[in-house]
Design a protein around this motif. Structure first.
Motif, PDB file in Angstrom:
ATOM      1  N   THR A 191     -91.407  43.877  -6.004  1.00 56.18           N
ATOM      2  CA  THR A 191     -90.451  44.434  -7.081  1.00 56.18           C
ATOM      3  C   THR A 191     -89.362  43.615  -7.365  1.00 56.18           C
ATOM      4  O   THR A 191     -88.939  43.370  -8.521  1.00 56.18           O
ATOM      5  N   LEU A 192     -88.762  43.435  -6.039  1.00 57.95           N
ATOM      6  CA  LEU A 192     -87.420  42.630  -5.984  1.00 57.95           C
ATOM      7  C   LEU A 192     -87.495  41.126  -6.622  1.00 57.95           C
ATOM      8  O   LEU A 192     -86.888  40.689  -7.407  1.00 57.95           O
ATOM      9  N   ALA A 193     -88.570  40.457  -6.385  1.00 54.56           N
ATOM     10  CA  ALA A 193     -88.788  39.149  -6.690  1.00 54.56           C
ATOM     11  C   ALA A 193     -89.146  39.035  -8.124  1.00 54.56           C
ATOM     12  O   ALA A 193     -88.658  38.356  -8.915  1.00 54.56           O
ATOM     13  N   VAL A 194     -89.947  40.103  -8.653  1.00 55.36           N
ATOM     14  CA  VAL A 194     -89.928  40.375 -10.033  1.00 55.36           C
ATOM     15  C   VAL A 194     -88.654  40.349 -10.668  1.00 55.36           C
ATOM     16  O   VAL A 194     -88.267  39.729 -11.971  1.00 55.36           O
TER      17      VAL A 194
ATOM     18  N   GLY B 201     -79.393  38.696  -1.671  1.00 50.73           N
ATOM     19  CA  GLY B 201     -78.606  39.463  -0.396  1.00 50.73           C
ATOM     20  C   GLY B 201     -79.592  40.486  -0.379  1.00 50.73           C
ATOM     21  O   GLY B 201     -79.673  41.037   1.068  1.00 50.73           O
ATOM     22  N   THR B 202     -80.213  41.275  -0.972  1.00 53.05           N
ATOM     23  CA  THR B 202     -81.198  42.342  -0.728  1.00 53.05           C
ATOM     24  C   THR B 202     -82.287  42.015   0.243  1.00 53.05           C
ATOM     25  O   THR B 202     -82.614  42.568   0.897  1.00 53.05           O
ATOM     26  N   VAL B 203     -82.821  40.760   0.086  1.00 57.48           N
ATOM     27  CA  VAL B 203     -83.975  40.250   0.667  1.00 57.48           C
ATOM     28  C   VAL B 203     -83.471  39.915   2.273  1.00 57.48           C
ATOM     29  O   VAL B 203     -84.300  40.394   2.990  1.00 57.48           O
ATOM     30  N   PHE B 204     -82.201  39.587   2.388  1.00 56.15           N
ATOM     31  CA  PHE B 204     -81.709  39.427   3.657  1.00 56.15           C
ATOM     32  C   PHE B 204     -81.482  40.779   4.322  1.00 56.15           C
ATOM     33  O   PHE B 204     -81.977  41.016   5.566  1.00 56.15           O
ATOM     34  N   VAL B 205     -81.367  41.803   3.585  1.00 58.66           N
ATOM     35  CA  VAL B 205     -81.288  43.355   4.043  1.00 58.66           C
ATOM     36  C   VAL B 205     -82.520  43.743   4.519  1.00 58.66           C
ATOM     37  O   VAL B 205     -82.877  44.281   5.666  1.00 58.66           O
ATOM     38  N   PHE B 206     -83.741  43.356   4.049  1.00 57.10           N
ATOM     39  CA  PHE B 206     -85.024  43.757   4.081  1.00 57.10           C
ATOM     40  C   PHE B 206     -85.458  43.081   5.458  1.00 57.10           C
ATOM     41  O   PHE B 206     -86.410  43.673   6.355  1.00 57.10           O
ATOM     42  N   HIS B 207     -84.964  41.874   5.645  1.00 57.68           N
ATOM     43  CA  HIS B 207     -85.311  41.276   6.842  1.00 57.68           C
ATOM     44  C   HIS B 207     -84.259  41.471   8.050  1.00 57.68           C
ATOM     45  O   HIS B 207     -84.267  40.525   9.098  1.00 57.68           O
ATOM     46  N   GLY B 208     -83.335  42.535   8.017  1.00 56.44           N
ATOM     47  CA  GLY B 208     -82.626  42.889   9.141  1.00 56.44           C
ATOM     48  C   GLY B 208     -81.364  41.784   9.425  1.00 56.44           C
ATOM     49  O   GLY B 208     -81.222  41.538  10.467  1.00 56.44           O
ATOM     50  N   ALA B 209     -80.867  41.052   8.287  1.00 61.03           N
ATOM     51  CA  ALA B 209     -79.730  40.389   8.524  1.00 61.03           C
ATOM     52  C   ALA B 209     -78.540  40.797   7.611  1.00 61.03           C
ATOM     53  O   ALA B 209     -77.905  40.570   6.626  1.00 61.03           O
TER      54      ALA B 209
ATOM     55  N   GLN C  50     -73.484  37.176   1.532  1.00 60.30           N
ATOM     56  CA  GLN C  50     -73.913  36.963   0.196  1.00 60.30           C
ATOM     57  C   GLN C  50     -73.381  38.036  -0.793  1.00 60.30           C
ATOM     58  O   GLN C  50     -73.049  37.223  -2.095  1.00 60.30           O
ATOM     59  N   PHE C  51     -73.497  39.077  -0.627  1.00 60.22           N
ATOM     60  CA  PHE C  51     -72.767  39.872  -1.687  1.00 60.22           C
ATOM     61  C   PHE C  51     -71.380  39.723  -1.863  1.00 60.22           C
ATOM     62  O   PHE C  51     -70.897  39.829  -3.288  1.00 60.22           O
ATOM     63  N   LEU C  52     -70.477  39.311  -1.086  1.00 59.80           N
ATOM     64  CA  LEU C  52     -69.319  39.200  -1.123  1.00 59.80           C
ATOM     65  C   LEU C  52     -68.984  38.008  -2.106  1.00 59.80           C
ATOM     66  O   LEU C  52     -68.069  37.723  -2.734  1.00 59.80           O
ATOM     67  N   VAL C  53     -69.672  36.686  -1.457  1.00 55.24           N
ATOM     68  CA  VAL C  53     -69.458  35.528  -2.334  1.00 55.24           C
ATOM     69  C   VAL C  53     -70.163  35.697  -3.559  1.00 55.24           C
ATOM     70  O   VAL C  53     -69.594  34.832  -4.567  1.00 55.24           O
ATOM     71  N   GLU C  54     -71.057  36.316  -3.928  1.00 61.83           N
ATOM     72  CA  GLU C  54     -71.685  36.609  -5.142  1.00 61.83           C
ATOM     73  C   GLU C  54     -70.551  37.242  -5.915  1.00 61.83           C
ATOM     74  O   GLU C  54     -70.626  36.694  -7.393  1.00 61.83           O
ATOM     75  N   THR C  55     -69.904  38.308  -5.460  1.00 66.68           N
ATOM     76  CA  THR C  55     -69.009  38.715  -6.440  1.00 66.68           C
ATOM     77  C   THR C  55     -67.675  38.181  -6.415  1.00 66.68           C
ATOM     78  O   THR C  55     -67.188  37.981  -7.723  1.00 66.68           O
ATOM     79  N   MET C  56     -67.119  37.306  -5.608  1.00 66.08           N
ATOM     80  CA  MET C  56     -66.163  36.383  -5.887  1.00 66.08           C
ATOM     81  C   MET C  56     -66.554  35.283  -6.869  1.00 66.08           C
ATOM     82  O   MET C  56     -65.648  34.918  -7.765  1.00 66.08           O
ATOM     83  N   THR C  57     -67.704  34.681  -7.000  1.00 69.23           N
ATOM     84  CA  THR C  57     -68.101  33.819  -7.774  1.00 69.23           C
ATOM     85  C   THR C  57     -68.140  34.410  -9.167  1.00 69.23           C
ATOM     86  O   THR C  57     -67.435  33.693 -10.244  1.00 69.23           O
ATOM     87  N   LEU C  58     -68.655  35.543  -9.161  1.00 67.12           N
ATOM     88  CA  LEU C  58     -68.572  36.225 -10.763  1.00 67.12           C
ATOM     89  C   LEU C  58     -67.281  36.389 -11.181  1.00 67.12           C
ATOM     90  O   LEU C  58     -67.008  35.897 -12.722  1.00 67.12           O
ATOM     91  N   VAL C  59     -66.282  36.694 -10.399  1.00 64.98           N
ATOM     92  CA  VAL C  59     -65.118  37.059 -10.938  1.00 64.98           C
ATOM     93  C   VAL C  59     -64.421  35.484 -11.266  1.00 64.98           C
ATOM     94  O   VAL C  59     -63.714  35.260 -12.217  1.00 64.98           O
ATOM     95  N   ILE C  60     -64.555  34.287 -10.419  1.00 63.78           N
ATOM     96  CA  ILE C  60     -64.180  32.952 -10.805  1.00 63.78           C
ATOM     97  C   ILE C  60     -64.648  32.650 -11.967  1.00 63.78           C
ATOM     98  O   ILE C  60     -64.059  31.984 -13.012  1.00 63.78           O
ATOM     99  N   PHE C  61     -66.082  33.059 -12.414  1.00 66.47           N
ATOM    100  CA  PHE C  61     -66.799  32.674 -13.386  1.00 66.47           C
ATOM    101  C   PHE C  61     -66.085  33.245 -14.653  1.00 66.47           C
ATOM    102  O   PHE C  61     -65.823  32.682 -15.871  1.00 66.47           O
TER     103      PHE C  61
END
Length: 958
Positions: free
Chosen positions: A603-606, A636-644, A651-662
């Motif tokens: 579902t996440l891949a879709v 980042g959610t995939v990493f959660v599924f695999h226990g990381a 990943q979540f923090l970098v993605e948020t910061m990237t969105l802000v810079i954009f």
């Protein structure tokens, strides 16, 4: 030895402050550092056994700091440190302002670089690890570049510095390749091990090529043909630089390396043709060019090239007597040539010229200077009773008694070179001091000021040393035989008089021939060739650089059309084609794929695929950025599924910061892209994107299948807990086990911050974000009334925003949760060693908190949130990280080692602190500084530059 290196480093760091505070007299204080080091060398002279020091640094890369102090290192250190101390004393007078010339404001930096260069040369002489030797080797390259380009406002100095660094760096890179080939093939990077047991180096192509590459580096440093042309160009440097670097220090590095390796490799294939052949050719070519020069400094430069070729040929043959003669020539040349360069500096300082055609009668005006120059030139010309004569006699005798055709061929070439030496020595004295048939001095000499007496001690001492050692060479013979005996038992001893011999006859013939040629120079000038028959190496260099420039322009014009998407397409297309082609043509395992573990992943891949397709088809830039963000959050959610959890958090923090810079950047761009552009280019871009995704997936699958055993990852949790003292494997990996990687990554972050802000701030790189004015004189009172908020100010900086852009909910929320976010940031920082978090995650959270303050209150609020210069925050962070790396060395541990500190505190009990926390603090500060710099540049700066229609007025009206 380590103390000497540390003393030079500290003196170099303190030199600018000392000279700015107390002036050029501090050169004398700085000279005490190499002088004191010289005393240590003389009092700890190696006799029967070598002195060795070894400090574990990066054992995994064979980069332990291994130092070796033997007779050769001691002899070369005497030259480097002794001449260095005298040149620093000479600098105190050389940089005295003269009438009509402004004080040189660059001399504090000059002093630091000279002291650092002396320390780097000492490190080069005592380094036994080839990789550490290369580090010092390149330090001398960088420092020489800075010293040669001291007069940076002069085009000729800049060109000379760039030429020198290009040539010597080319040789250094070749040498690095050779070092790696020798070290890996022999199983050791210790130079002493390789020389004592050359059989460890395989005799095939790897060993031969590796050895020849090392020689390329050595010969380029010592200005041997065809890489000799950088040395005459380097005469654009101040006289002290030439007297030190180009007489007794830098150019001797190549001679030293050849002498160091000759006992083990003189019989290796290609050694003698390369070393001896090129050395003799350089000796003759340099001598021939020297006799044609009118500039006194260029004359000495080409004579130095000639002498370097002579020295390299002697020490490279690999016999005891020729090694003894070669090292004696090294000593004589260092004393004489350093003296003559200082003499030229005095002449230039007093008269303002070095052209022999403008100098006449200086000998009568400055007899003491003429006497010093005559003594040094006599030693250079190998006239008795100076040291140059003793050394030249040793070379003549060793070659005459060799009994080989090669020895006789060398003898003929050396005698011709001796004739050239006598000619240019006489030309120097005549050109600098003779009256040239005039009854009155030339204009330049007549208007010259009298040189200060404090100019004379350094050159006088060196010239006198050449005379003393020539009259009493027995002590020097004992010193030099300590190393020459490693090549066998030599029969020759340095002495002023050996009785009638073939060598004495050849010396007399060379002296007479050189004197006669100089006396008949008038008629000979009629046959002077207008063009050099062997060409001009400097013009060849210019032609090569010009050709590279043309090639670079054509290649850049072909693949870089000024379009950012086009440039990125070239990079991505290369990424797709090259690895996949290598994978298709080479051997490869069969991957075993597992598409998903649970329906949630499918579902996440879709969802990720849908977001990616939406980003490809939408014209709205902000919508496209948000959809790209969805793909990142999905990963980042995939990493959660695999226990990381650590990876997911980052990943979540970098993605948020990237969105802000954009979003910050998109404010200055139109909301949507043009329809024609989207329709025309959507297909090729989508195809390239799919190709990149497929390439990454395919490469990852085959890379995972290539593992045929248990990976190191299985050992990391235990290593993290027992050796890194933390239960969070990811954080321990970043700040301890692979801390070198993290150090490199944050250095890249710092460079990126500098580059981004430099593009935005065209004039001033760093600075503090604007703060709320504290006085009425700075700004008028802001009008804080807003239809949505009223007159309440929740944030100090919001009163200076456009009232139409203020949000009550955002301001109140920011006021409440900002402290909470900072507390969470600190928690993640301190808890990261055992729980998800760390300096990187904590810094990102703090950066997001600053971003929230900026978005809610504007750029004035950013200044209120953290009133610090981001450049200083970045610098402190990088200093902490680098300091942590170096601090462990002081305790005898490898760089970036960590330790556990336990203390008992009342009430709290026992507290355990891992020193890696300080490294992590540096990472935290670098990330915060990066975010602050981005907000200050892409945020606050664009607030000022974006048109009023986009950004709105600074202060609203009621």
């Amino acid at each position: 030895m380590l103390a000497i290196l540390l003393a030079h480093a500290v003196a170099a760091a303190a030199a600018p402050l000392l000279l700015r505070r107390w002036g050029r007299s501090m050169f004398y204080l700085l000279a005490l550092v190499p002088a004191g080091s010289l005393v240590w060398v003389c009092t700890h002279w190696p006799t029967d056994t070598d002195q060795r020091v070894s400090v574990s640094w990066v054992p995994g890369l064979s980069m332990d700091i291994a130092l070796r102090f033997d007779s050769l290192a001691a002899f070369m250190s005497v030259l480097v440190l002794g001449v260095g101390a005298l040149v620093l004393c000479y600098c105190a007078e050389y940089f005295r302002p003269t009438q009509g010339h402004r004080p040189d404001r660059r001399k504090p930096g000059f002093a630091a670089k000279m002291v650092a260069f002396a320390g780097a040369m000492f490190g080069l002489m005592v380094a036994d690890n080839l990789l550490v030797l290369y580090v010092f080797w390149e330090l001398t390259t960088v420092l020489s570049f800075l010293l040669i380009g001291h007069y940076a406002d002069r085009a000729v100095s800049r060109r000379a510095a760039i030429q020198a660094v290009l040539v010597t760096t080319f040789g250094g890179l070749a040498m690095l390749g050779g070092i790696i080939m020798l070290g890996e093939s022999a199983g050791s990077y210790l130079l002493s091990t390789l020389v004592d047991d050359p059989a460890r180096v395989p005799g095939g192509a790897v060993g031969t090529v590796g050895l020849l590459l090392v020689l390329v580096g050595a010969l380029s440093k010592s200005a041997i043909l065809p890489l000799h042309f950088w040395l005459p160009g380097a005469m654009a440097a101040p006289a002290p630089v030439s007297a030190y670097l180009h007489a007794a220090a830098m150019v001797q590095a190549g001679v030293y390396l050849v002498a160091r390796m000759a006992p083990g490799f003189a019989d290796a294939p290609g050694w003698r043709p390369m070393v001896v052949g090129l050395g003799l050719a350089t000796m003759l070519a340099g001598g021939w060019r020297a006799v044609r020069e009118y500039d006194l400094k260029l004359l000495l430069a080409f004579s130095t090239v000639s002498q370097l070729g002579f020295m390299v040929a002697l020490v490279g043959v690999g016999t005891a007597d020729l090694m003894l003669a070669g090292l004696a020539v090294v000593a004589a040349h260092a004393a004489a040539k350093a003296t003559l360069f200082m003499v030229v500096g005095i002449i230039d300082h007093a008269t303002g010229t070095r052209d022999v055609r403008r100098l006449a009668g200086l000998g009568r005006r400055a007899p003491a200077l003429a006497l010093i120059a005559t003594a040094a030139a006599a030693s250079m010309a190998a006239a008795p009773p100076f040291l140059g004569f003793v050394a030249k006699e040793a070379a003549f005798t060793a070659l005459d008694e060799s009994g080989t055709l090669t020895g006789w061929f060398m003898l003929i070439a050396v005698v011709i070179g001796a004739v050239f030496t006598i000619i240019y020595s006489l030309r120097f004295l005549w050109g600098g001091f003779a009256a040239k048939g005039r009854s009155a001095p030339s204009r330049a000499v007549a208007e010259a000021h009298r040189p200060s007496v404090w100019f004379y001690p350094a050159p006088t001492l060196l010239a006198g040393l050449g005379l003393v050692l020539g009259l009493h060479p027995s002590r020097l013979d004992t010193v030099l035989r300590g190393y020459s005996s490693t090549l066998g038992d030599g029969d020759y001893h340095l002495a002023l008089w050996h009785g009638p011999s073939t060598a004495l006859t050849l010396s007399a013939l060379a002296l007479m021939a050189g004197t006669m040629v100089f006396a008949t120079r008038g008629p000979l000038q009629l046959t002077r060739l207008r063009r050099l028959p062997l060409g001009n190496a400097d013009r060849v260099y210019n032609g090569v650089l010009g050709g590279l420039d043309v090639l670079a322009v054509r290649v850049a014009g072909l693949i870089q059309r000024g379009s950012l998407p086009g440039n990125q397409a070239v990079i991505l297309a290369t990424f797709v084609t090259v690895p996949l082609a290598a994978l298709a043509l080479g051997a490869r395992p069969t991957p075993s794929l597992q598409w998903w573990d649970s329906p949630l992943q499918l579902t996440l891949a879709v969802l990720i695929i849908a977001a990616a397709l939406g980003a490809a088809v939408t014209r709205n830039r902000l919508a496209g950025v948000l959809m790209v963000g969805v793909t990142g959050y999905g990963c980042g959610t995939v990493f959660v599924f695999h226990g990381a959890p650590d990876l997911a958090l980052t990943q979540f923090l970098v993605e948020t910061m990237t969105l802000v810079i954009f979003v910050l950047v998109l404010r200055a761009l139109p909301a949507s892209t043009e329809r024609a552009t989207m329709v025309h280019r959507r297909g090729p871009r989508a195809a390239l994107a799919v190709a990149v995704g497929v390439a990454v997936a395919v490469l990852a699958a085959f890379a995972m299948a290539a593992h045929d055993g248990a990976g190191v990852a299985m050992l990391l949790p235990e290593a993290a807990y027992t050796r890194g003292h933390g239960s969070n494997t990811v954080n321990v990996l970043l700040v301890d086990i692979r801390a070198w990687d993290t150090l490199g990554e944050i250095s890249v972050l710092l460079v990126a911050a500098t580059g981004v802000a430099s593009l935005v701030f065209r004039h001033r790189r760093f600075g503090v974000a604007p703060r709320v004015p504290t006085t009425a004189a700075q700004f008028a009172e802001p009008t804080v009334y807003s239809p949505a908020i009223g007159s309440t100010t929740w944030l100090r900086g919001s009163g200076y925003r456009d009232p139409r852009e203020r949000s009550l909910v955002l301001e109140v929320t920011t006021r409440i949760i900002f402290p909470l976010i900072m507390v969470v940031s600190v928690y993640f920082f301190f808890g990261g060693h055992n729980t998800p978090g760390g300096g990187f995650a904590g810094g990102l959270i703090a950066g997001l908190a600053l971003t929230l303050r900026y978005l809610a209150g504007g750029h004035y609020e950013l200044g209120e949130a953290l009133p610090l210069d981001p450049g200083k925050v970045l610098g402190v962070g990088l200093t902490l990280v680098g300091g942590t790396a170096v601090a462990s060395l002081a305790f005898g541990a490898p760089a970036l080692s960590s330790a556990v500190l336990s203390v008992t505190v009342p009430v709290l009990g026992e507290i355990t602190l891992v020193t890696a926390l300080f490294f992590d603090l540096g990472v935290y500060l670098v990330v915060v500084g990066l975010v602050l710099d981005v907000l200050r540049s892409l945020g606050a700066r664009l607030d000022d530059e974006v048109p009023a229609a986009v950004a709105g007025p600074l202060v609203g009206t009621r």
